[in-house]
Design a protein around this motif. Structure first.
Motif, mmCIF file in Angstrom:
data_model
loop_
_atom_site.group_PDB
_atom_site.id
_atom_site.type_symbol
_atom_site.label_atom_id
_atom_site.label_comp_id
_atom_site.label_asym_id
_atom_site.label_seq_id
_atom_site.Cartn_x
_atom_site.Cartn_y
_atom_site.Cartn_z
ATOM 1 N N THR A 15 0.822 -1.216 0.000
ATOM 2 C CA THR A 15 0.000 0.000 0.000
ATOM 3 C C THR A 15 0.854 1.263 0.000
ATOM 4 N N ASP A 16 2.162 1.074 -0.118
ATOM 5 C CA ASP A 16 3.109 2.195 -0.140
ATOM 6 C C ASP A 16 2.936 3.090 1.083
ATOM 7 N N SER A 17 2.782 2.467 2.239
ATOM 8 C CA SER A 17 2.550 3.191 3.484
ATOM 9 C C SER A 17 3.818 3.893 3.966
ATOM 10 N N PRO A 18 3.662 5.103 4.488
ATOM 11 C CA PRO A 18 4.817 5.793 5.079
ATOM 12 C C PRO A 18 5.304 5.110 6.359
ATOM 13 N N LYS A 19 4.546 4.157 6.895
ATOM 14 C CA LYS A 19 4.976 3.413 8.081
ATOM 15 C C LYS A 19 6.147 2.475 7.770
ATOM 16 N N LEU A 20 6.317 2.123 6.493
ATOM 17 C CA LEU A 20 7.421 1.241 6.112
ATOM 18 C C LEU A 20 8.703 2.072 6.023
ATOM 19 N N PRO A 21 9.667 1.809 6.913
ATOM 20 C CA PRO A 21 10.903 2.591 6.897
ATOM 21 C C PRO A 21 11.660 2.455 5.574
ATOM 22 N N PRO A 22 12.365 3.492 5.165
ATOM 23 C CA PRO A 22 13.110 3.448 3.901
ATOM 24 C C PRO A 22 14.082 2.270 3.809
ATOM 25 N N LYS A 23 14.761 1.933 4.903
ATOM 26 C CA LYS A 23 15.703 0.805 4.862
ATOM 27 C C LYS A 23 14.975 -0.514 4.600
ATOM 28 N N ALA A 24 13.781 -0.663 5.164
ATOM 29 C CA ALA A 24 12.991 -1.865 4.924
ATOM 30 C C ALA A 24 12.557 -1.922 3.462
ATOM 31 N N ARG A 25 12.116 -0.790 2.936
ATOM 32 C CA ARG A 25 11.699 -0.723 1.536
ATOM 33 C C ARG A 25 12.865 -1.090 0.610
ATOM 34 N N GLU A 26 14.050 -0.575 0.926
ATOM 35 C CA GLU A 26 15.239 -0.884 0.121
ATOM 36 C C GLU A 26 15.542 -2.378 0.126
ATOM 37 N N LEU A 27 15.452 -2.993 1.297
ATOM 38 C CA LEU A 27 15.727 -4.427 1.400
ATOM 39 C C LEU A 27 14.691 -5.239 0.622
ATOM 40 N N ILE A 28 13.435 -4.856 0.728
ATOM 41 C CA ILE A 28 12.366 -5.547 -0.002
ATOM 42 C C ILE A 28 12.576 -5.422 -1.514
ATOM 43 N N GLN A 29 13.014 -4.261 -1.958
ATOM 44 C CA GLN A 29 13.164 -4.010 -3.394
ATOM 45 C C GLN A 29 14.536 -4.416 -3.945
ATOM 46 N N ALA A 30 15.443 -4.856 -3.091
ATOM 47 C CA ALA A 30 16.789 -5.209 -3.548
ATOM 48 C C ALA A 30 16.716 -6.358 -4.555
ATOM 49 N N PRO A 31 17.502 -6.278 -5.629
ATOM 50 C CA PRO A 31 17.451 -7.327 -6.649
ATOM 51 C C PRO A 31 17.889 -8.698 -6.140
ATOM 52 N N THR A 32 18.620 -8.755 -5.047
ATOM 53 C CA THR A 32 19.075 -10.035 -4.496
ATOM 54 C C THR A 32 18.101 -10.618 -3.474
ATOM 55 N N THR A 33 16.981 -9.930 -3.245
ATOM 56 C CA THR A 33 15.988 -10.379 -2.263
ATOM 57 C C THR A 33 14.822 -11.058 -2.975
#
Length: 128
Positions: A15-33
């Protein structure tokens, strides 16, 4: 890395919530994840949505569609996961969280959560 998402983290991500910290978003979107959601996540959304809980922003049907569109993989609940719950310390009583912890430990996967009690189970759990 295989990353299993706790229900609220998964919902914040789709839902693209602002509650999701940027570092968490980066890890979720990382190509190796490789991001995983469990059948337990869908079950939790369905139950809480049916009970009228305001913290479920989408239906279980919409969540599945959004998870698929996001490229998330689905993890079934296996007998080994259910048996592993019995061996967990009593840090947390929520059955959804306990099965997610068990799945992460059995597979093994990293579990991403915002719940400090869930994080007590293992140093492999990512607390955001």
């Amino acid at each position: 890395m295989n990353l299993l998402l706790d229900t609220h983290v998964a919902l914040w991500a789709i839902t693209d919530s602002p509650k999701l910290p940027p570092k968490a978003r980066e890890l979720i979107q990382a190509p190796t994840t490789t991001v995983w959601v469990s059948a337990a996540n869908i079950w939790e959304i369905a139950i809480k949505r049916a009970l009228g809980r305001g913290d479920m922003p989408v239906s279980s049907q919409d969540a599945v569609r959004f998870f698929r569109q996001s490229g998330y993989r689905f993890l079934n609940i296996e007998p080994e996961h259910a048996m592993a719950v019995e061996e967990l310390p009593a840090h947390h009583q929520d059955p959804f969280d306990r099965i997610l912890v068990a799945q992460a430990l059995v597979e093994p996967m990293r579990l991403m959560t915002h719940d400090p009690l869930v994080a007590l189970y293992s140093d492999t759990i990512i607390k955001i």
